[in-house]
Write an enzyme that holds these catalytic residues in place. Structure first.
Site, PDB file in Angstrom:
ATOM      1  N   LYS A   1       0.856  -1.187   0.000  1.00  0.00           N
ATOM      2  CA  LYS A   1       0.000   0.000   0.000  1.00  0.00           C
ATOM      3  C   LYS A   1       0.891   1.237   0.000  1.00  0.00           C
ATOM      4  CE  LYS A   1      -1.600   2.607   3.019  1.00  0.00           C
ATOM      5  NZ  LYS A   1      -1.527   3.881   2.280  1.00  0.00           N
TER       6      LYS A   1
ATOM      7  N   GLU B   1      11.952  16.370  13.556  1.00  0.00           N
ATOM      8  CA  GLU B   1      12.327  16.483  12.155  1.00  0.00           C
ATOM      9  C   GLU B   1      11.484  17.586  11.502  1.00  0.00           C
ATOM     10  OE1 GLU B   1      11.574  12.612  10.583  1.00  0.00           O
ATOM     11  OE2 GLU B   1      13.318  12.695   9.283  1.00  0.00           O
TER      12      GLU B   1
ATOM     13  N   CYS C   1      14.257  11.268   5.031  1.00  0.00           N
ATOM     14  CA  CYS C   1      14.524  10.847   6.422  1.00  0.00           C
ATOM     15  C   CYS C   1      15.970  11.059   6.828  1.00  0.00           C
ATOM     16  CB  CYS C   1      14.194   9.370   6.600  1.00  0.00           C
ATOM     17  SG  CYS C   1      12.486   9.028   6.298  1.00  0.00           S
TER      18      CYS C   1
ATOM     19  N   GLU D   1      11.604   1.543   8.981  1.00  0.00           N
ATOM     20  CA  GLU D   1      12.532   2.640   8.654  1.00  0.00           C
ATOM     21  C   GLU D   1      11.782   3.923   9.010  1.00  0.00           C
ATOM     22  OE1 GLU D   1      13.944   5.571   6.950  1.00  0.00           O
ATOM     23  OE2 GLU D   1      13.804   4.602   4.968  1.00  0.00           O
TER      24      GLU D   1
END
Ligand code: SIN
Length: 481
Positions: free
Chosen positions: A172, A382, A284, A250
């Site tokens: 997905k 972040e 990331c 991850e």
């Protein structure tokens, strides 16, 4: 461009007919409508993947490799169309989208080559009359849930090793970027993968939890691989616990980038530009905190601000754009909030520091903020945008402590010419990846992944294939008679 779910080799709408809009982040215009799948579609995909598994895992590694090579060739020969789809739904400039196609394709090629090297082992037996053999086996049906920032590369580097290992896949893509994944499925079908081996369904943010729950709760799914936020990663880990699935997560990062007083400053600026502004900072492994030694702080800041203010911001339709729109309004709002918080606590914008509303709803100016401190929100979360906060440091020990002062541990970078410091820092930094005098760290041949709350598991390299396999021990006895 295909706009249906792909289950058991058949293009189909969601079982209840629901759909949602996919828009272009450059101007929020409508590109397509795709199925808004529910748990029922997710289970139908697993039915197909589970039925296809015995025949797929029984194929020789060479046969699986040949199909992956055909898929790779199809991706490469459709690179122009794929990069157009990526840019349209994700917003990244055309040159970057073409780079992403090559990057994603490199994983497919790498794992086609690795499929035939999933070696086992023979271990010298501790007692006479026995043999100890180790073989590698596919884990089974794999569920892949992928992010929007690299709509092709992230799904390719999950699907390719899974298929190489002999697993079948249900996948997905992110709500914002489903079209690239469907295009990849279409190319996989052209390459000749049998029905059920690869199944892709799309769903909106609202319905994604029901898809994830269906896969978490299904004992036939033996592994979940996810790239995305730490919050969702933790939910998946909890949900997968009941059936004890293998997991690769991850997750978020908060990468430090350290510039020591003996660094080659031009190289450090080049490295930072490459690492930070890839995909407009929506990566990331993008440096989120840049620590510069006080002896070189002003010079570094000046050089960096000159480069950042020269970046051309604009839609992917303009060939010279270097920074595109952010993915959606939520993303720009988060960046604006981080910058406002930093300014209110003393940060100074050397360039940027504002939204670019004249270009469209989702643009943010590439920015350099000096005088950043750990009291600011951007030191701990972040930002995921084109904002570089510059922190000042004096002492190696102190900066190493600051760099590690985060629950995350995906990537870190540092620039120095001192060999002893290279080894000290390489060992000291608590991350899965370290760029040493280098800003471009990701490659199909290298193990990508984090430590701490950035997750576990590795993608790319032979370690990335291992993550889709079990180690089975065969003990053969009665051999001394
Ligand atoms: C990511 O942002 O999750 C991956 C980036 C990369 O592959 O370098």
């Amino acid at each position: 461009m295909t706009t249906s779910n792909y289950i058991n080799g058949v293009w189909q709408p969601a079982l209840d007919g629901a759909s949602y809009d996919v828009t272009n982040p450059a101007d929020n215009s409508l590109i397509a409508r795709v199925p808004d799948s529910s748990g029922d579609d997710a289970r139908a995909a697993v039915d197909a993947a589970a039925a296809a598994l015995p025949a797929w895992r029984a194929r020789s590694a060479r046969e699986r490799a040949q199909l992956l090579k055909r898929w790779h060739a199809a991706i490469v020969s459709n690179a122009d169309d794929l990069s157009l789809i990526i840019s349209s739904e994700q917003g990244k400039p055309q040159a970057e989208a073409r780079g992403e196609v090559a990057y994603g394709a490199s994983y497919v090629e790498w794992f086609a080559e690795e499929a035939v090297r999933a070696y086992g082992d023979v271990i010298p037996e501790p007692v006479r009359g026995k043999k100890i053999l180790v073989v590698k086996e596919p884990v089974g049906v794999v569920a892949a849930i992928t992010p929007w920032n690299f709509p092709l590369a992230m799904i390719a580097r999950k699907i390719a090793p899974a298929l190489a290992a002999g697993c079948t896949v249900v996948a997905k893509p992110a709500e914002d970027t489903p079209l690239t994944a469907l295009a990849l499925a279409s190319l996989a079908a052209q390459a000749g993968f049998p029905p059920g081996v690869l199944n892709i369904i799309t769903s909106s943010r609202e319905r994604t939890p029901s898809v994830a729950a269906a896969w978490q709760n299904d004992g036939r799914v033996r592994k979940i691989t996810f790239t995305g936020s730490t919050t969702v990663g933790k939910l998946l880990a909890r949900g997968a616990a009941d059936t004890l699935k293998k997991l690769s997560l991850e997750l978020g990062g908060n990468a430090p980038f350290l510039v020591f007083e003996d660094a080659d400053l031009d190289e450090a600026v080049n490295g930072l530009m490459a690492a930070k502004f890839r995909n407009g900072g929506q990566t990331c492994v993008s440096p989120n905190r840049v620590y510069v030694h006080e002896a070189v702080y002003e010079r570094f800041a000046q050089k960096l601000a000159a480069r950042v203010s020269a970046l051309k911001v604009g839609p992917a339709t303009e060939a010279d754009s270097q920074i595109g729109p952010m993915i959606n309004p939520r993303a720009v709002e988060k960046i604006a909030a981080h910058v406002a918080d930093a300014k209110s606590k003393g940060a100074v914008a050397l360039c940027g520091g504002e939204r670019l509303r004249n270009l469209g709803p989702n643009y943010y100016a590439p920015s350099v903020l000096s005088e950043a401190t750990h009291e600011m929100q951007l030191a701990h979360e972040e930002t995921f945008g084109p904002v570089v906060p510059l922190f000042r440091f004096r002492d190696e020990e102190h900066v190493a402590t600051l760099a590690n002062d985060t629950p995350f541990g995906l990537a870190a970078y540092f620039y120095t010419q001192n060999l002893a410091r290279v080894w000290r820092m390489a060992e000291r930094l608590e991350t899965g990846l370290v760029g040493i005098n280098e800003g471009a760290v990701a490659a199909e041949a290298a193990p990508f992944g984090g430590v701490k709350e950035s997750g576990y598991g590795r993608e790319g390299s032979r370690y990335g294939l291992d993550d889709y396999m079990h180690t089975k021990y065969l003990c053969m006895g009665g051999l001394s008679r």
